[in-house]
Design a protein around this motif. Structure first.
Motif, PDB file in Angstrom:
ATOM      1  N   UNK A  47       0.838  -1.202   0.000  1.00  0.00           N
ATOM      2  CA  UNK A  47       0.000   0.000   0.000  1.00  0.00           C
ATOM      3  C   UNK A  47       0.872   1.249   0.000  1.00  0.00           C
ATOM      4  N   UNK A  48       0.938   1.947  -1.117  1.00  0.00           N
ATOM      5  CA  UNK A  48       1.768   3.132  -1.253  1.00  0.00           C
ATOM      6  C   UNK A  48       1.189   4.278  -0.435  1.00  0.00           C
ATOM      7  N   UNK A  49       2.021   4.946   0.365  1.00  0.00           N
ATOM      8  CA  UNK A  49       1.596   6.109   1.124  1.00  0.00           C
ATOM      9  C   UNK A  49       0.957   5.823   2.467  1.00  0.00           C
ATOM     10  N   UNK A  50       0.718   4.574   2.804  1.00  0.00           N
ATOM     11  CA  UNK A  50       0.074   4.227   4.073  1.00  0.00           C
ATOM     12  C   UNK A  50       1.117   4.090   5.178  1.00  0.00           C
ATOM     13  N   UNK A  51       0.699   4.359   6.418  1.00  0.00           N
ATOM     14  CA  UNK A  51       1.583   4.172   7.573  1.00  0.00           C
ATOM     15  C   UNK A  51       1.295   2.824   8.224  1.00  0.00           C
ATOM     16  N   UNK A  52       2.203   2.408   9.091  1.00  0.00           N
ATOM     17  CA  UNK A  52       2.028   1.131   9.787  1.00  0.00           C
ATOM     18  C   UNK A  52       0.750   1.142  10.626  1.00  0.00           C
ATOM     19  N   UNK A  53       0.469   2.279  11.271  1.00  0.00           N
ATOM     20  CA  UNK A  53      -0.740   2.377  12.101  1.00  0.00           C
ATOM     21  C   UNK A  53      -2.009   2.305  11.245  1.00  0.00           C
ATOM     22  N   UNK A  54      -1.959   2.936  10.067  1.00  0.00           N
ATOM     23  CA  UNK A  54      -3.111   2.890   9.150  1.00  0.00           C
ATOM     24  C   UNK A  54      -3.396   1.441   8.733  1.00  0.00           C
ATOM     25  N   UNK A  55      -2.337   0.732   8.399  1.00  0.00           N
ATOM     26  CA  UNK A  55      -2.482  -0.648   7.948  1.00  0.00           C
ATOM     27  C   UNK A  55      -3.033  -1.524   9.069  1.00  0.00           C
ATOM     28  N   UNK A  56      -2.517  -1.329  10.291  1.00  0.00           N
ATOM     29  CA  UNK A  56      -2.982  -2.128  11.428  1.00  0.00           C
ATOM     30  C   UNK A  56      -4.462  -1.893  11.703  1.00  0.00           C
ATOM     31  N   UNK A  57      -4.890  -0.630  11.624  1.00  0.00           N
ATOM     32  CA  UNK A  57      -6.306  -0.309  11.840  1.00  0.00           C
ATOM     33  C   UNK A  57      -7.177  -0.925  10.748  1.00  0.00           C
ATOM     34  N   UNK A  58      -6.691  -0.875   9.522  1.00  0.00           N
ATOM     35  CA  UNK A  58      -7.446  -1.420   8.391  1.00  0.00           C
ATOM     36  C   UNK A  58      -7.614  -2.933   8.514  1.00  0.00           C
ATOM     37  N   UNK A  59      -6.569  -3.609   8.941  1.00  0.00           N
ATOM     38  CA  UNK A  59      -6.612  -5.069   9.054  1.00  0.00           C
ATOM     39  C   UNK A  59      -7.458  -5.538  10.234  1.00  0.00           C
ATOM     40  N   UNK A  60      -7.424  -4.800  11.338  1.00  0.00           N
ATOM     41  CA  UNK A  60      -8.136  -5.239  12.531  1.00  0.00           C
ATOM     42  C   UNK A  60      -7.386  -6.365  13.236  1.00  0.00           C
ATOM     43  N   UNK A  61      -7.855  -6.714  14.452  1.00  0.00           N
ATOM     44  CA  UNK A  61      -7.159  -7.724  15.244  1.00  0.00           C
ATOM     45  C   UNK A  61      -7.088  -9.078  14.543  1.00  0.00           C
ATOM     46  N   UNK A  62      -8.207  -9.527  13.991  1.00  0.00           N
ATOM     47  CA  UNK A  62      -8.217 -10.842  13.342  1.00  0.00           C
ATOM     48  C   UNK A  62      -7.371 -10.840  12.071  1.00  0.00           C
ATOM     49  N   UNK A  63      -7.388  -9.721  11.361  1.00  0.00           N
ATOM     50  CA  UNK A  63      -6.607  -9.632  10.128  1.00  0.00           C
ATOM     51  C   UNK A  63      -5.112  -9.689  10.362  1.00  0.00           C
ATOM     52  N   UNK A  64      -4.667  -9.258  11.535  1.00  0.00           N
ATOM     53  CA  UNK A  64      -3.235  -9.287  11.859  1.00  0.00           C
ATOM     54  C   UNK A  64      -2.703 -10.712  11.976  1.00  0.00           C
ATOM     55  N   UNK A  65      -3.596 -11.684  12.162  1.00  0.00           N
ATOM     56  CA  UNK A  65      -3.167 -13.067  12.351  1.00  0.00           C
ATOM     57  C   UNK A  65      -3.369 -13.914  11.095  1.00  0.00           C
ATOM     58  N   UNK A  66      -3.677 -13.281   9.973  1.00  0.00           N
ATOM     59  CA  UNK A  66      -3.822 -14.024   8.726  1.00  0.00           C
ATOM     60  C   UNK A  66      -2.518 -14.682   8.308  1.00  0.00           C
ATOM     61  N   UNK A  67      -2.597 -15.923   7.868  1.00  0.00           N
ATOM     62  CA  UNK A  67      -1.399 -16.637   7.415  1.00  0.00           C
ATOM     63  C   UNK A  67      -0.522 -17.158   8.533  1.00  0.00           C
ATOM     64  N   UNK A  68      -1.059 -17.257   9.770  1.00  0.00           N
ATOM     65  CA  UNK A  68      -0.240 -17.699  10.899  1.00  0.00           C
ATOM     66  C   UNK A  68       0.223 -19.146  10.762  1.00  0.00           C
ATOM     67  N   UNK A  69      -0.674 -20.036  10.333  1.00  0.00           N
ATOM     68  CA  UNK A  69      -0.311 -21.459  10.244  1.00  0.00           C
ATOM     69  C   UNK A  69       0.852 -21.699   9.286  1.00  0.00           C
ATOM     70  N   UNK A  70       0.786 -21.175   8.040  1.00  0.00           N
ATOM     71  CA  UNK A  70       1.948 -21.393   7.168  1.00  0.00           C
ATOM     72  C   UNK A  70       3.211 -20.731   7.695  1.00  0.00           C
ATOM     73  N   UNK A  71       3.051 -19.635   8.445  1.00  0.00           N
ATOM     74  CA  UNK A  71       4.248 -18.977   8.974  1.00  0.00           C
ATOM     75  C   UNK A  71       4.858 -19.793  10.107  1.00  0.00           C
ATOM     76  N   UNK A  72       4.035 -20.457  10.919  1.00  0.00           N
ATOM     77  CA  UNK A  72       4.578 -21.323  11.967  1.00  0.00           C
ATOM     78  C   UNK A  72       5.374 -22.463  11.345  1.00  0.00           C
TER      79      UNK A  72
END
Length: 376
Positions: free
Chosen positions: A305-330
């Motif tokens: 996302x061009x021009x977005x800040x880390x805080x903007x991205x975190x708010x956009x994703x929400x708590x559940x969105x922050x954990x997407x892809x956890x299983x393959x990452x483990x």
């Protein structure tokens, strides 16, 4: 800064955070000196160092069978080489899984699961498409490995020497955490440009297929800031990850030898020691993945996302969105961390580098605490 750290570590009066040489009278030069180290030191193994304006004390000679002295510049450079080999090779091997993981994080509507992500990616780009981003991955994580492992050994020695042998043992977990955090701070500065290019190649359709194509485009669109806008979230991801990676590994290794391995480390073959290293690395890797995953998701989305800040991205994703892809990452991080520690330790074996055993309580501390035998 790096040079001064290396010199400070090399010229410290402590042999390591966990061992010391107690010099006695030179009247009996052949007398064996008692040390808490697993390897005894003898007075006739100590050779005088050439005097200079800066140093006028003795330095321990290279132990028999070792290719370098523990804590020397040569030792730290070889540790950095081990980091390059372990991090560069392992991260490159898991590029396909990393690619799918990143796409799950930035576009969960399209890439619904790991298997679906592989299927969609292969349908659109073929098998070769799964290797997208391998060049920045190899370069970036090789540079990161150099700083991560090399500087960890430097900081661990410097900090251990600063607080003293007894405190270094008592507070060794804190020592591991501080040394690894310091090393990763610099390692991420080396990694950030290539990490930004990798994510851009992997998650922005049609942007670029190769590193040579991506670099000028990123520079033209956003300038140099394109390569470092993800540095802060990278620190947020990598510093906790590395602190867990090193501290958990060191303590797990210590516990495995104490409670699981049926014989002392000194009696284990090099192959058996490497198996224990791999097991401790995998356990550490699982915890690493969980601790660092939310920040990893932010990094992936931020570089898309061009021009977005880390805080903007975190708010956009929400708590559940922050954990997407956890299983393959483990799966990825567990395997990758175990492989890195295995390769790193194997490099030390191959290069005949000093490999100190897990720390033992210094004799002086045992006397103070009234500890007897193997009780620690």
């Amino acid at each position: 800064m790096f040079k001064s750290l290396f010199e400070a570590a090399q010229n410290s009066t402590f042999k390591s955070p966990f061992t010391s040489v107690n010099c006695q009278s030179a009247a009996n030069p052949s007398e064996v000196v008692s040390t808490p180290s697993a390897v005894p030191a003898r007075l006739n193994d100590v050779q005088p160092r050439q005097h200079s304006s800066h140093h006028n004390f003795a330095a321990a000679a290279v132990a028999e069978g070792d290719s370098c002295e523990f804590g020397s510049n040569h030792y730290f450079l070889l540790c950095g080489l081990g980091g390059i080999i372990s991090c560069g090779s392992t991260h490159t091997m898991v590029v396909p899984l990393d690619l799918v993981k990143c796409r799950l994080q930035v576009d969960p509507a399209k890439y619904k699961s790991v298997f679906n992500g592989f299927r969609v990616s292969m349908a659109e780009e073929g098998v070769r498409g799964l290797a997208k981003g391998w060049a920045p991955t190899f370069i970036g994580y090789s540079m990161q490995g150099l700083c991560k492992f090399g500087l960890y050994e430097v900081f661990k020695k410097v900090y251990g020497d600063a607080i003293g042998e007894e405190n270094a043992f008592l507070y060794r977990t804190g020592l591991y955490l501080a040394a690894s955090a310091s090393a990763e701070f610099f390692a991420d500065i080396a990694l950030a440009p290539m990490e930004a290019a990798k994510v851009k190649i992997q998650t922005t359709p049609g942007f670029a297929k190769t590193l040579r194509e991506a670099l000028p485009k990123m520079t033209a669109q956003e300038g140099i800031s394109a390569f470092y806008k993800g540095l802060v979230p990278l620190w947020m991801r990598q510093i906790p990850y590395t602190m867990m990676k090193f501290a958990c590994f060191e303590r797990t290794l210590e516990l495995l030898y104490k409670y699981v391995v049926p014989k002392p480390r000194a009696d284990c073959t090099k192959g058996e020691q490497l198996v224990v290293t791999f097991a401790a690395g995998y356990i550490a890797g699982v915890f690493c993945a969980i601790v660092s995953h939310p920040a990893d998701t932010v990094v992936s989305k931020l570089n898309q996302a061009k021009g977005a800040s880390a805080l903007d991205v975190a708010k956009q994703l929400g708590w559940s969105g922050l954990w997407g892809g956890l299983v393959p990452r483990i799966v990825m991080i567990g395997t990758l961390t175990a492989a890195q520690w295995f390769i790193y330790d194997a490099v030390k074996v191959a290069l005949r580098m000093p490999r100190p055993p897990p720390p033992e309580m210094p004799e002086s501390l045992k006397k103070k605490l009234g500890v007897t035998g193997n009780e620690q």
